[in-house]
Design an enzyme around this catalytic site. Structure first.
Site, short mmCIF file in Angstrom:
data_model
loop_
_atom_site.label_atom_id
_atom_site.label_comp_id
_atom_site.label_asym_id
_atom_site.label_seq_id
_atom_site.Cartn_x
_atom_site.Cartn_y
_atom_site.Cartn_z
N LYS A 100 33.60 40.27 26.57
CA LYS A 100 34.31 40.43 27.84
C LYS A 100 35.20 41.66 27.73
O LYS A 100 35.61 42.03 26.62
CB LYS A 100 35.17 39.20 28.13
CG LYS A 100 35.54 39.05 29.58
CD LYS A 100 34.42 38.36 30.35
CE LYS A 100 34.66 38.35 31.83
NZ LYS A 100 33.69 37.48 32.52
N ASP A 143 33.19 41.35 37.17
CA ASP A 143 33.99 40.13 37.18
C ASP A 143 35.05 40.39 38.26
O ASP A 143 34.82 41.23 39.15
CB ASP A 143 34.61 39.86 35.79
CG ASP A 143 35.17 38.44 35.66
OD1 ASP A 143 34.40 37.52 35.39
OD2 ASP A 143 36.40 38.25 35.84
#
Ligand code: NDP
Ligand code: 2IT
Length: 457
Positions: free
Chosen positions: A133, A173
């Site tokens: 991430k 995201d």
């Protein structure tokens, strides 16, 4: 040889304690690791090899953490500085894969919680993808298009050396959608001279996949259908509250309506919108996805809708969860559904909480919902449709083919059905039928942990 109960509990507690000592103030990371590790007890009891190989101690530490400076020039020619992150958490079962988040709240603890969750989510899809991430504390709100472009270019000026189509493939995201992915891809191409599948969520005219935009929301609804089917119910006619009004929320709402359910409420960072007869998807899409605007403007078009600004929320609650519904789809951000919210949902007879966002429900609220008989679909399973379709985008890129919308959607549905089956059957195998949290965590963990053991230290 099997381990005994005390030994396993002490092992888990010790690892969790060390995480807190070594990573102080990374609260979201503490929460995410506690949720996963606590649910692994039955597996560790049955299979001592994970303890013997120090898997828990290893799996909670990222393989690599990259933190970098991102400086860029705003429209007033002032130099602005942000921090960039990429946490490459685990590559045991595949290339690092996971989104980028641009939001002012981003810090290392948040990126680590998201990267940690991504390991198990990606494993559970049944595809070969590792977990990562990244992101930045950059706030895209109120920025001009030129500022977004310059920020993305500067961010990629550092990130490009750490990623690649067979190494690490970022995606979107919160705060990173089609526009940002395009700017990031353009800069990657300039820096490397490579046109390859280094990012997913690309535009359809330059290597993107059909249905990637819709995938997380659609997948979340496909997962909910599976959960309902397991208790002989169907989604048709269900009244739903979907928090957020970004990528995940919008396509959850669209799919719900296609299947005959009614999404009555959604929200954004400024307030909640309620429309008794059902939200209008096209209008929401125009306001939020096309114009990056405020939800409030919806009430100018639909006068029978009601908007409640955040300032009017009751203390310690999120207004959307006080609206009666059969299914709650928290699809905005972490810890957006707390114990007060859980109590409100239960008082109004909620049947299922289906997590579209990552870790949207606090640990207390989750426990309370389950103890009160509410069905619970955890994020790592319910929102895995996005990353799974990213993998389908990578597959199309590397084989230079493009599949139709229907083909990708069909594969997505099959993947979501497979995820449900894996989670459901794993829970059953460990004597906890219907506990999808345990099923999800054990199934996701086992594949990664076994790969780590096979690959040596
Ligand atoms: P978007 O940026 O498209 O939308 C986020 C939405 O949530 C917006 O409506 C935003 O409000 C609201 N929101 C964000 N942060 C907050 C906050 N701190 N408080 C209140 N509201 C907030 O993001 P996505 O839809 O892509 O992501 C939503 C969630 O789903 C995240 O948890 C993400 O990690 C998760 N997820 C996303 C996937 C994807 O493919 N995109 C895949 C799997 C999970 P506003 O419009 O005012 O900014
Ligand atoms: O949380 C997630 O799974 C995502 N943001 C999507 C990741 C991806 O690589 O598509």
């Amino acid at each position: 040889m099997t381990s005994n109960n005390n030994e396993v509990r002490q092992y888990i507690d010790k690892v969790l304690e060390d995480i807190k000592i070594k990573n102080p103030s990374e609260y979201e990371f503490h929460q995410a690791t506690k949720e996963v590790l606590s649910s692994l007890k039955p597996l560790l009891l049955k299979e001592p090899r994970y303890m013997q190989n120090s898997i828990l101690e290893r799996i909670v530490i990222p393989e690599r953490t990259i933190i970098f400076r991102v400086s860029w020039m705003d429209d007033n020619h002032k130099i602005q500085i942000n921090t960039g992150y990429r946490v490459q958490f685990n590559s045991s079962v595949g290339i690092y894969k996971g989104g980028l988040r641009f939001h002012p709240s981003v810090n290392l603890g948040i990126i680590k919680f998201l990267g940690f969750e991504q390991i198990f989510k990606n494993s559970l899809t049944g595809l070969s993808i590792g977990g990562a991430k990244g992101g930045s504390d950059f706030d895209p709100k109120g920025k001009s298009d030129g500022e977004i472009l310059r920020f993305c270019q500067s961010f990629m000026n550092e990130l490009y050396r750490h990623i690649g189509s067979t190494k690490d493939v970022p995606a979107g995201d919160i705060g990173v959608g089609g526009r940002e992915i395009a700017y990031l891809f353009g800069q990657y191409k300039k820096l490397t001279g490579l046109f390859d599948g280094v990012l997913t969520g690309k535009g359809l005219n330059y290597g993107g996949s059909m249905a990637r935009t819709e995938a997380t929301g659609y997948g979340s609804v496909y997962f909910a259908q599976n959960v309902l089917k397991s208790v002989n119910k169907e989604i048709k006619g269900m009244r739903c509250c979907v928090s957020g009004s970004g990528n995940v929320a919008l396509y959850t709402i669209q799919k719900l309506h296609t299947l005959g359910a009614v999404a009555v409420a959604c929200s954004d960072s400024k307030g909640t919108l309620y429309h008794e007869n059902g939200l209008d998807f096209e209008t929401l899409k125009e306001i939020k996805e096309v114009n990056h605007g405020d939800l409030k403007t919806y009430t100018e078009i639909f006068e029978d809708s009601i908007y409640t600004p955040k300032e009017h929320y009751a203390q310690d609650t999120h207004h959307i969860w006080s609206i009666p519904c059969d299914i709650a789809f928290p699809s905005a951000t972490q810890n957006e559904l707390n114990l007060h919210d859980a109590k409100n949902l239960i008082a109004n007879g909620v049947l299922l909480v289906n997590e579209g966002a990552n870790m949207p429900t606090t640990l207390e609220a989750t426990k309370y919902l389950i103890e009160n008989g509410v069905l619970f679909a955890p994020a790592k399973a319910a929102n895995a449709g996005g990353v799974a379709t990213s993998q389908l985008e990578m597959a199309q890129n590397s084989s230079m083919v493009s599949w139709s919308f229907e083909e990708v959607d069909k594969k997505l549905k099959d993947i979501m059905d497979g995820i449900f089956k894996r989670a459901y059957e794993t829970a059953k195998e460990f004597g906890c039928e219907g506990d999808l949290i345990m099923g999800t965590n054990i199934a996701g963990f086992k594949k990664v942990a076994d790969a780590m053991i096979r690959q040596g230290v």
